[in-house]
Design an enzyme around this catalytic site. Structure first.
Site, PDB file in Angstrom:
ATOM      1  CB  SER A 125      -0.699   8.015  -1.926  1.00 62.07           C
ATOM      2  OG  SER A 125      -1.433   7.118  -2.252  1.00 62.07           O
TER       3      SER A 125
ATOM      4  CE1 TYR B  12      -0.009   6.221   3.463  1.00 58.52           C
ATOM      5  CE2 TYR B  12      -1.844   6.003   1.951  1.00 58.52           C
ATOM      6  CZ  TYR B  12      -0.684   6.009   2.132  1.00 58.52           C
ATOM      7  OH  TYR B  12       0.346   5.733   1.213  1.00 58.52           O
TER       8      TYR B  12
ATOM      9  CE  LYS C  81       1.856   8.896   2.372  1.00 59.61           C
ATOM     10  NZ  LYS C  81       3.364   8.892   2.007  1.00 59.61           N
TER      11      LYS C  81
HETATM   12  N1  NAP Z   1       2.595   0.493  -1.863  1.00 61.09           N
HETATM   13  C1  NAP Z   1       1.317   1.318  -2.453  1.00 61.09           C
HETATM   14  O1  NAP Z   1       0.509   0.889  -2.877  1.00 61.09           O
HETATM   15  C2  NAP Z   1       1.781   2.847  -2.208  1.00 61.09           C
HETATM   16  C3  NAP Z   1       0.740   3.696  -3.086  1.00 61.09           C
HETATM   17  C4  NAP Z   1       1.337   5.150  -2.855  1.00 61.09           C
HETATM   18  C5  NAP Z   1       2.056   5.494  -1.902  1.00 61.09           C
HETATM   19  N2  NAP Z   1       2.738   4.680  -1.248  1.00 61.09           N
HETATM   20  C6  NAP Z   1       4.059   5.275  -0.697  1.00 61.09           C
HETATM   21  O2  NAP Z   1       5.111   4.965  -0.740  1.00 61.09           O
HETATM   22  C7  NAP Z   1       5.878   4.887   0.289  1.00 61.09           C
HETATM   23  C8  NAP Z   1       6.823   3.773   0.451  1.00 61.09           C
HETATM   24  O3  NAP Z   1       5.369   2.429   0.590  1.00 61.09           O
HETATM   25  P1  NAP Z   1       5.997   0.893   0.159  1.00 61.09           P
HETATM   26  O4  NAP Z   1       4.776   0.753  -0.423  1.00 61.09           O
HETATM   27  O5  NAP Z   1       7.220   0.762  -0.314  1.00 61.09           O
HETATM   28  O6  NAP Z   1       5.975   0.373   1.779  1.00 61.09           O
HETATM   29  P2  NAP Z   1       6.864  -1.033   2.313  1.00 61.09           P
HETATM   30  O7  NAP Z   1       7.013  -1.882   1.234  1.00 61.09           O
HETATM   31  O8  NAP Z   1       5.847  -1.612   3.417  1.00 61.09           O
HETATM   32  O9  NAP Z   1       8.035  -0.484   2.746  1.00 61.09           O
HETATM   33  C9  NAP Z   1       7.862   0.707   3.710  1.00 61.09           C
HETATM   34  C10 NAP Z   1       9.473   1.082   4.363  1.00 61.09           C
HETATM   35  O10 NAP Z   1       9.363   1.954   5.268  1.00 61.09           O
HETATM   36  C11 NAP Z   1      10.029   1.414   6.491  1.00 61.09           C
HETATM   37  N3  NAP Z   1       9.213   1.944   7.590  1.00 61.09           N
HETATM   38  C12 NAP Z   1       8.108   1.910   8.018  1.00 61.09           C
HETATM   39  N4  NAP Z   1       7.693   2.390   9.247  1.00 61.09           N
HETATM   40  C13 NAP Z   1       8.815   3.310   9.270  1.00 61.09           C
HETATM   41  C14 NAP Z   1       9.183   4.335  10.287  1.00 61.09           C
HETATM   42  N5  NAP Z   1       8.317   4.702  11.156  1.00 61.09           N
HETATM   43  N6  NAP Z   1      10.248   4.932  10.230  1.00 61.09           N
HETATM   44  C15 NAP Z   1      11.255   4.535   9.293  1.00 61.09           C
HETATM   45  N7  NAP Z   1      11.135   3.691   8.312  1.00 61.09           N
HETATM   46  C16 NAP Z   1       9.910   2.999   8.403  1.00 61.09           C
HETATM   47  C17 NAP Z   1       9.939   0.050   6.408  1.00 61.09           C
HETATM   48  O11 NAP Z   1      10.842  -0.657   7.094  1.00 61.09           O
HETATM   49  P3  NAP Z   1      10.994  -1.078   8.493  1.00 61.09           P
HETATM   50  O12 NAP Z   1       9.639  -1.918   8.915  1.00 61.09           O
HETATM   51  O13 NAP Z   1      12.257  -1.889   8.811  1.00 61.09           O
HETATM   52  O14 NAP Z   1      10.964   0.221   9.420  1.00 61.09           O
HETATM   53  C18 NAP Z   1      10.152  -0.191   4.804  1.00 61.09           C
HETATM   54  O15 NAP Z   1      11.495   0.132   4.603  1.00 61.09           O
HETATM   55  C19 NAP Z   1       5.132   5.424   1.364  1.00 61.09           C
HETATM   56  O16 NAP Z   1       5.110   6.758   1.704  1.00 61.09           O
HETATM   57  C20 NAP Z   1       3.658   4.896   1.065  1.00 61.09           C
HETATM   58  O17 NAP Z   1       2.917   6.060   1.713  1.00 61.09           O
HETATM   59  C21 NAP Z   1       2.668   3.340  -1.424  1.00 61.09           C
END
Ligand code: NAP
Length: 254
Positions: free
Chosen positions: A143, A156, A160
Site C-alpha cells: 500500500s 497497518y 505494508k
Molecule cells: N482499498 C484500498 O484503498 C487499499 C489501498 C492499498 C492497499 N490495499 C490492500 O489491498 C488488499 C485488498 O484490499 P481490498 O481493499 O480489496 O479489501 P476488501 O474489499 O475489504 O476485501 C478484502 C478481502 O480479503 C478477505 N479477507 C479479510 N480478512 C481475511 C483473512 N483474515 N483471511 C482471509 N481473507 C480475508 C475478505 O473476505 P472475507 O471477509 O470473506 O474473509 C475479502 O475477500 C489488502 O492487502 C489491502 O491492504 C487496499
C-alpha cells in the site's frame, strides 16, 4: 506476452474488492484461479460467476491468519490442478485506527500476523513447489501507506512496509530458481476495506485533489498491474514495487 493460459493463480482475499478483480481479469486472460477468503459461501459465489463467464475457478475458504487453513488451501489447489504458478497475497486486515501509542498488543500481533507472517507462511509453502516446476511469480499487495508515515493507520502501514521488504528479500532468495516476487502499492481504492476513507468527504476530497488523475482508484486499476506482474511480459521484473495510486505519492501542493 499477456497470455495467462497455462497459469494456476491462487489469490487470497478474492471474494471481493481488489482480490476479486484480480481473479476475474486473470480468469478472462486464461488463468485457472483459486478464490479464497474466510467465508466459503462468498468464495463459491465468485467462483460460480467466473465459471458462468467461461473461466475456470475453484473456491476454498481459509483464514490468512491460520497456518493450518493456508496449508489446506495449498493442498486443495494441488489436488485440483497439481501446481501453482502465481501466488497473490492480497488478504489483509486493519483492526486499529489511531496513533501508535493507543494500540493494544493483540491488535499489533493480529495485523503483523495476518498481513506479514501469513505471506511468509504462504511463500514457504508455495515457492519450493514453484521452484521444482521451473519457476513462478508471487505478488504481495502492499500500500502507499507502507511508503509513508501515517497518522491514523500506522500499524497497518508498517505491516505494508514489511511486505515491500518481504517481496524484495524473497526475490533475492528465490531469483536463481526463476521465481519473481514483487509488491503492488495501491492508493485509496473504493472497496469495503477503505470505505471509512472514501465515504468521508473530509478525507476523500483532499485525497482526490492530491491525486494527479483527480479520482480515487477502482479494483480494476490494480488488477491490471497484478496481471502484468503474473504474465510473461514481466519476466525480467523482480524485487520491486509498482505504485498504482493515480499519482498520489507523486503530488506535492506547491
Ligand atoms: N482499498 C484500498 O484503498 C487499499 C489501498 C492499498 C492497499 N490495499 C490492500 O489491498 C488488499 C485488498 O484490499 P481490498 O481493499 O480489496 O479489501 P476488501 O474489499 O475489504 O476485501 C478484502 C478481502 O480479503 C478477505 N479477507 C479479510 N480478512 C481475511 C483473512 N483474515 N483471511 C482471509 N481473507 C480475508 C475478505 O473476505 P472475507 O471477509 O470473506 O474473509 C475479502 O475477500 C489488502 O492487502 C489491502 O491492504 C487496499
Amino acid at each position: 506476452m499477456f497470455d495467462l493460459r497455462d497459469n494456476v493463480m491462487l489469490i487470497t482475499g478474492s471474494s471481493r474488492g481488489i482480490g476479486r478483480a484480480i481473479a476475474e481479469h486473470a480468469a478472462q486472460a486464461g488463468a485457472r484461479v483459486v478464490i479464497s477468503s474466510r467465508k466459503q459461501e462468498a468464495c463459491d459465489a465468485v467462483a460460480e460467476s467466473i465459471r458462468a463467464a467461461g473461466g475456470e475457478a475453484i473456491a476454498v475458504a481459509a483464514n490468512a491468519g491460520r497456518k493450518d487453513e493456508l496449508e489446506a488451501l495449498v493442498d486443495r489447489t494441488l489436488d485440483e490442478w497439481g501446481r501453482i504458478d502465481t501466488l497473490v497475497c492480497n488478504a489483509a486486515i486493519n483492526p486499529h485506527y489511531g496513533p501508535l501509542e493507543t494500540i493494544e498488543d493483540a491488535a499489533w500481533d493480529k495485523i503483523m500476523g495476518t498481513n506479514v507472517r501469513s505471506n511468509l507462511w504462504l511463500a514457504n509453502m508455495v515457492l519450493p513447489l514453484m521452484a521444482e516446476r521451473g519457476g513462478g511469480a508471487m505478488i504481495l499487495l502492499s500500500s502507499v501507506a507502507g511508503m509513508r508515515g501515517c497518522m491514523n493507520i500506522g500499524a497497518y502501514g508498517i505491516s505494508k512496509t514489511a511486505d515491500i521488504g518481504l517481496a524484495r528479500t524473497l526475490a533475492v532468495q528465490w531469483g536463481a530458481r526463476n521465481i519473481r516476487v514483487n509488491a503492488i502499492c495501491p492508493g485509496i481504492v473504493e472497496t469495503d476495506f477503505a470505505r471509512a476513507l472514501w465515504e468521508d468527504p473530509a478525507v476523500a476530497e483532499p485525497s482526490i485533489e492530491a491525486t494527479a488523475l483527480k479520482r480515487l482508484g477502482r479494483p480494476d486499476d490494480i488488477a491490471g498491474v497484478a496481471l502484468f506482474l503474473a504474465s510473461p511480459a514481466a519476466h525480467y521484473v523482480t524485487g520491486t514495487t509498482i505504485v498504482a495510486d493515480g499519482g498520489m505519492t507523486a503530488t506535492i501542493n506547491m
